[in-house]
Design an enzyme around this catalytic site. Sequence first.
Site, mmCIF file in Angstrom:
data_model
loop_
_atom_site.group_PDB
_atom_site.id
_atom_site.type_symbol
_atom_site.label_atom_id
_atom_site.label_comp_id
_atom_site.label_asym_id
_atom_site.label_seq_id
_atom_site.Cartn_x
_atom_site.Cartn_y
_atom_site.Cartn_z
ATOM 1 N N ASN A 109 0.863 -1.186 0.000
ATOM 2 C CA ASN A 109 0.000 0.000 0.000
ATOM 3 C C ASN A 109 0.902 1.240 0.000
ATOM 4 O O ASN A 109 1.501 1.568 1.022
ATOM 5 C CB ASN A 109 -0.887 -0.035 1.249
ATOM 6 C CG ASN A 109 -1.855 1.133 1.305
ATOM 7 O OD1 ASN A 109 -1.805 2.037 0.468
ATOM 8 N ND2 ASN A 109 -2.731 1.124 2.301
ATOM 9 N N HIS A 121 -13.114 2.013 0.039
ATOM 10 C CA HIS A 121 -12.997 0.923 1.032
ATOM 11 C C HIS A 121 -13.543 -0.403 0.482
ATOM 12 O O HIS A 121 -13.928 -1.282 1.248
ATOM 13 C CB HIS A 121 -13.779 1.231 2.337
ATOM 14 C CG HIS A 121 -13.234 2.347 3.149
ATOM 15 N ND1 HIS A 121 -14.060 3.240 3.807
ATOM 16 C CD2 HIS A 121 -11.979 2.725 3.421
ATOM 17 C CE1 HIS A 121 -13.310 4.121 4.448
ATOM 18 N NE2 HIS A 121 -12.046 3.833 4.227
ATOM 19 N N ARG A 172 -13.020 14.566 8.242
ATOM 20 C CA ARG A 172 -13.834 14.896 7.057
ATOM 21 C C ARG A 172 -15.287 15.117 7.451
ATOM 22 O O ARG A 172 -15.813 14.422 8.317
ATOM 23 C CB ARG A 172 -13.773 13.748 6.036
ATOM 24 C CG ARG A 172 -12.509 13.760 5.209
ATOM 25 C CD ARG A 172 -12.418 12.539 4.325
ATOM 26 N NE ARG A 172 -11.386 11.630 4.792
ATOM 27 C CZ ARG A 172 -11.239 10.383 4.386
ATOM 28 N NH1 ARG A 172 -12.062 9.861 3.522
ATOM 29 N NH2 ARG A 172 -10.262 9.640 4.864
ATOM 30 N N GLU A 177 -7.323 -5.954 4.563
ATOM 31 C CA GLU A 177 -7.214 -5.577 3.156
ATOM 32 C C GLU A 177 -5.957 -6.174 2.523
ATOM 33 O O GLU A 177 -5.965 -6.551 1.362
ATOM 34 C CB GLU A 177 -7.204 -4.042 3.036
ATOM 35 C CG GLU A 177 -8.590 -3.459 3.304
ATOM 36 C CD GLU A 177 -8.566 -2.005 3.736
ATOM 37 O OE1 GLU A 177 -8.084 -1.747 4.859
ATOM 38 O OE2 GLU A 177 -9.011 -1.146 2.978
#
Length: 407
Positions: A8, A180, A241, A384
């Site tokens: 990643n 996601h 956010r 992930e």
Amino acid sequence: MPIVLSVNSGSSSLKYQLIDMPSEHVMAKGVIERIGLGDSIHTYSMNDIKVEVTEDIANHEAAVGHLLKMVQHDKYGAIQSLDEIQAVGHRVVHGGERFSNSVLMTDEVMNQLHACIELAPLHNPANITGIQAFQKLLPSVPHVAVFDTAFHQSMPKKTYLYSLPYEYYEKFGIRKYGFHGTSHRFVTKRAAQIMDRPLEELKLISCHLGNGSSIAAVHGGQSIDTSMGFTPLAGVTMGTRSGDVDSAILPFLMDKLDLSEKEVLDIYNQKSGLLALSGISSDLRDIEEAAQQGNERANLAIDIFVERIRNYIGSYAVQMNGVDAIIFTAGIGENSQWIRSLILEKLDWMGIHFDPQQNGVRGVERELTYATSPVKAFIIPTNEELMIARDTMSISGIEEGMELCLR
Ligand code: AMP
């Protein structure tokens, strides 16, 4: 057995796991931070061994070189030679409408990743830089791109279109993409295994609650709606956010504060959400602590966060005409007993019979409802990196190669 490197790459960081497949055993993992910023830190672990190296790592290529040396290190290494790494899987944030599945990297795919940069200007360039650095240093193995957006490409048009002039979708690709996806795909697949039912017949609501949060409605294994939108700014309240807000606030604030559009957007992205509401922190642990001590704004931030999530759950239950299970994952979903109970407590009308006795755990797989509950709730830790490794195995062809070897 094949070893897959799951990667990643961020703009100044690189996270990785070396995973033995198909046993799915993590042989080693690490993160390199502050790439190109001086005093870079490489934190590496293999079983109980932990190593931290601080030195200047100028760019991603140097970071990949550092990582490849570390995994082969005399004392800490997990492998003896780079030949043992049979494929590399890369997380890519945005695949636009071009990618509804993970793909093998080719020159054509690389061109298409470049074309997606305008949709994710903060993330895709870093992902591309990472892929190129690995391709240079590991040129003879397959590289696979795994997209955050791909899982949500199954959303129907009535869901992903905004009520804006239609030509903006056609000309500029303005639509809901969702993010996601790798996490939602991992936990919903796992939920079906836990429930011992075919994924194809399940209606699931997946709540990925972390610093960034999104909720997804997954019907028959397909994402049919999700809370993030054209960008990861939309949806529920997040760490910094704003989540959903009326678009007309943006020009209003530009005028009132004499700020540019970019400056106001930075406020939406970095200075809003739980941080702004609580006035304390973007980290839920700090907010929970303050709320327990009676801080009003901290309590308000928690109330708003929970309400937004519950609204999405209600809306997705309507869209799917029912729910079989709700899943909690990521930093907050896996760890916050308080948030989970506030979300689940008053959903008995929906068939969720919440068992608070099961809720006092962190970071483990757990059923949160009574055995007789018509609708289930679960904590399922996301993974992930593993999902990337699984896709890399199946797409790179090493899975078939392995079967041939075993025969
Ligand atoms: P992530 O982005 O998935 O790493 O999640 C980060 C979020 O998880 C932060 O808001 C953390 O405060 C939250 N988190 C991690 N551990 C806990 C915990 N034990 N209790 C509450 N929130 C937690």
